[in-house]
Design a protein around this motif. Structure first.
Motif, PDB file in Angstrom:
ATOM      1  N   VAL A  88      -0.444  -4.736   2.964  1.00 52.78           N
ATOM      2  CA  VAL A  88      -1.103  -3.468   2.676  1.00 52.78           C
ATOM      3  C   VAL A  88      -0.146  -2.618   1.842  1.00 52.78           C
ATOM      4  N   VAL A  89      -0.541  -2.364   0.594  1.00 51.33           N
ATOM      5  CA  VAL A  89       0.308  -1.602  -0.327  1.00 51.33           C
ATOM      6  C   VAL A  89       0.318  -0.127   0.057  1.00 51.33           C
ATOM      7  N   GLU A  90      -0.875   0.427   0.328  1.00 50.40           N
ATOM      8  CA  GLU A  90      -0.967   1.844   0.684  1.00 50.40           C
ATOM      9  C   GLU A  90      -2.103   2.063   1.678  1.00 50.40           C
ATOM     10  N   PHE A  91      -1.860   2.944   2.611  1.00 44.38           N
ATOM     11  CA  PHE A  91      -2.852   3.380   3.608  1.00 44.38           C
ATOM     12  C   PHE A  91      -2.955   4.888   3.433  1.00 44.38           C
ATOM     13  N   PHE A  92      -4.099   5.360   2.923  1.00 40.52           N
ATOM     14  CA  PHE A  92      -4.201   6.804   2.705  1.00 40.52           C
ATOM     15  C   PHE A  92      -5.507   7.368   3.227  1.00 40.52           C
ATOM     16  N   ILE A  93      -5.440   8.653   3.606  1.00 37.22           N
ATOM     17  CA  ILE A  93      -6.588   9.396   4.110  1.00 37.22           C
ATOM     18  C   ILE A  93      -6.853  10.544   3.149  1.00 37.22           C
ATOM     19  N   GLY A  94      -8.126  10.691   2.720  1.00 37.51           N
ATOM     20  CA  GLY A  94      -8.480  11.715   1.750  1.00 37.51           C
ATOM     21  C   GLY A  94      -8.423  11.167   0.335  1.00 37.51           C
ATOM     22  N   MET A  95      -8.684  12.025  -0.614  1.00 33.17           N
ATOM     23  CA  MET A  95      -8.639  11.663  -2.025  1.00 33.17           C
ATOM     24  C   MET A  95      -7.873  12.731  -2.794  1.00 33.17           C
ATOM     25  N   GLY A  96      -7.484  12.383  -4.024  1.00 32.18           N
ATOM     26  CA  GLY A  96      -6.780  13.346  -4.864  1.00 32.18           C
ATOM     27  C   GLY A  96      -5.274  13.273  -4.687  1.00 32.18           C
ATOM     28  N   PRO A  97      -4.555  14.353  -5.041  1.00 27.77           N
ATOM     29  CA  PRO A  97      -3.094  14.360  -4.933  1.00 27.77           C
ATOM     30  C   PRO A  97      -2.619  14.290  -3.482  1.00 27.77           C
ATOM     31  N   SER A  98      -1.478  13.659  -3.277  1.00 24.61           N
ATOM     32  CA  SER A  98      -0.928  13.502  -1.925  1.00 24.61           C
ATOM     33  C   SER A  98      -0.286  14.799  -1.437  1.00 24.61           C
ATOM     34  N   LEU A  99      -0.577  15.140  -0.195  1.00 15.52           N
ATOM     35  CA  LEU A  99       0.067  16.278   0.452  1.00 15.52           C
ATOM     36  C   LEU A  99       1.332  15.826   1.171  1.00 15.52           C
ATOM     37  N   ILE A 100       1.218  14.694   1.853  1.00 11.59           N
ATOM     38  CA  ILE A 100       2.344  14.111   2.592  1.00 11.59           C
ATOM     39  C   ILE A 100       2.313  12.615   2.368  1.00 11.59           C
ATOM     40  N   SER A 101       3.462  11.993   2.178  1.00 10.26           N
ATOM     41  CA  SER A 101       3.518  10.536   2.064  1.00 10.26           C
ATOM     42  C   SER A 101       4.889  10.039   2.493  1.00 10.26           C
ATOM     43  N   PHE A 102       4.903   8.831   3.051  1.00 10.32           N
ATOM     44  CA  PHE A 102       6.156   8.174   3.404  1.00 10.32           C
ATOM     45  C   PHE A 102       5.925   6.669   3.386  1.00 10.32           C
ATOM     46  N   GLU A 103       6.988   5.919   3.349  1.00 10.59           N
ATOM     47  CA  GLU A 103       6.878   4.472   3.285  1.00 10.59           C
ATOM     48  C   GLU A 103       7.561   3.837   4.491  1.00 10.59           C
ATOM     49  N   LYS A 104       6.899   2.849   5.056  1.00 14.07           N
ATOM     50  CA  LYS A 104       7.456   2.134   6.199  1.00 14.07           C
ATOM     51  C   LYS A 104       6.932   0.702   6.202  1.00 14.07           C
ATOM     52  N   GLY A 105       7.821  -0.248   6.369  1.00 11.66           N
ATOM     53  CA  GLY A 105       7.432  -1.652   6.435  1.00 11.66           C
ATOM     54  C   GLY A 105       6.751  -2.163   5.185  1.00 11.66           C
TER      55      GLY A 105
END
Length: 352
Positions: free
Chosen positions: A34-51
């Motif tokens: 899984v490259v990215e798991f995101f909730i919502g659409m548009g610009p990111s408010l919060i993001s981090f990377e793990k595993g």
């Protein structure tokens, strides 16, 4: 309104997270990266990377996604392109099918949990007739106060809501009503009466007053009946919308749902926080089922559309070229975005 917006965001996050988590867990179980798991659409408010996965919360509460390595021929790094390890396209067709199906299934699972909460705290209304309209179809058929309806047109009736749904589905056609009266079983043929003023068909009975408080085993049983009823009602609404039996005003997006949450909150807030919570759980259950049913529609860009391509692959023995499938889903995504804009404008117009 602020409280209603917060309640809607909470409901939205729970439903989208559960849907995407279904995809995520089954993908990971089958070795799909899984490259990215995101909730919502548009610009990111919060993001981090793990595993090796990027997790993001985006600005607009209108969806979410699990982006897989190599999905539709996209997002493939050099190592994955060469070796195929972790690529969605290199996984078995069964693993891909399970991964795609897991999202809608997760929505039905969370909806069932919500149904259990509703049944446990509120009970269910049994299909007992409390009164019969004088001169109505039910009186003409011989039904009486106290009769318990058990089947309509061969379909088992578990709750009062099942009767209302059966009347809606029947659209005025003759109905074979099976019922119990003082322990004796019988059946009648009922012909609904059309009311021009209400533009609907009436069967001439009242009910929804025979409350059943469920035991623990009955809660699991009736929780399933509530889930089944809501799935059927949602599917029927979609069919009626396609046939033009419902207007476009029946469709709501985030703005319309915030308004509905606000109306519900205003109606029940004076009765205590427990009533607010139960009503929000009920809204969440209905929305979760709607999300699950909508995603199973065989349309491009939706999970159902991807399942169609996987079924074609199972039949053909080889996949549709990823780039061609990607173009189909891209077209579907564009159409979906146009629909979302239409729904948004329609929601706003209803507020003006």
């Amino acid at each position: 309104m602020i409280v209603s917006i917060i309640l809607f965001i909470i409901i939205f996050c729970v439903l989208v997270v559960s849907h995407e988590l279904g995809h995520f867990l089954i993908a990971r179980k089958n070795g799909i990266h899984v490259v990215e798991f995101f909730i919502g659409m548009g610009p990111s408010l919060i993001s981090f990377e793990k595993g090796g996965t990027k997790y993001s919360l985006k600005l607009l509460p209108i969806g979410g996604a699990c982006v897989f390595e190599g999905e539709d021929g996209q997002n493939m790094g050099e190592e994955q392109s060469e070796e195929g390890e972790g690529s969605f396209q290199k996984a078995s067709v069964g693993a891909r099918f399970a991964t795609v199906l897991a999202g809608p299934v997760a929505n039905f699972v969370i909806a069932y949990l919500f149904a259990l909460i509703i049944v446990w705290f509120c009970g269910v209304m049994m299909p007992t007739i409390s009164s019969v309209t004088e001169g109505g179809a039910a009186e003409a058929a011989g039904l009486q106060e106290g009769d318990v309806i058990t089947r309509i047109n061969g379909e088992k009736i578990h709750m009062w809501e099942d009767i209302r749904l059966a009347a809606l589905i029947g659209q005025g056609g003759s109905m074979t009503i099976e019922y119990e009266r003082q322990g004796e079983k019988d059946e009648v043929i009922l012909n609904p009466v059309y009311d021009e003023n209400g533009d609907t068909w009436y069967i001439g009975i009242m009910g929804g007053t025979d409350l059943k408080i469920c035991t623990v085993p009955e809660t699991f049983q009736y929780g399933f009946y509530v889930l089944e009823y809501t799935v059927k009602a949602t599917a029927k609404s979609l069919v009626m919308l396609v046939r033009g039996q419902l207007s476009a005003d029946a469709v709501s997006g985030p703005v319309g749902m915030v308004q509905y949450v606000d109306q519900t909150y205003d109606a029940v807030k004076d009765y205590g926080m427990s009533n607010v919570i139960i009503n929000m759980v009920n809204i969440a259950m209905m929305l979760s089922i709607s999300l699950g049913v909508m995603n199973l529609l065989p349309l491009p860009a939706l999970d159902g559309g991807r399942l169609v391509f996987l079924l074609v692959e199972m039949v053909r023995g080889k996949p549709v070229p990823p780039e061609k499938e990607g173009l189909v889903h891209l077209g579907g995504m564009i159409a979906l975005m146009i629909l979302m804009v239409f729904v948004l404008v329609n929601d706003i117009s209803k507020l003006l």
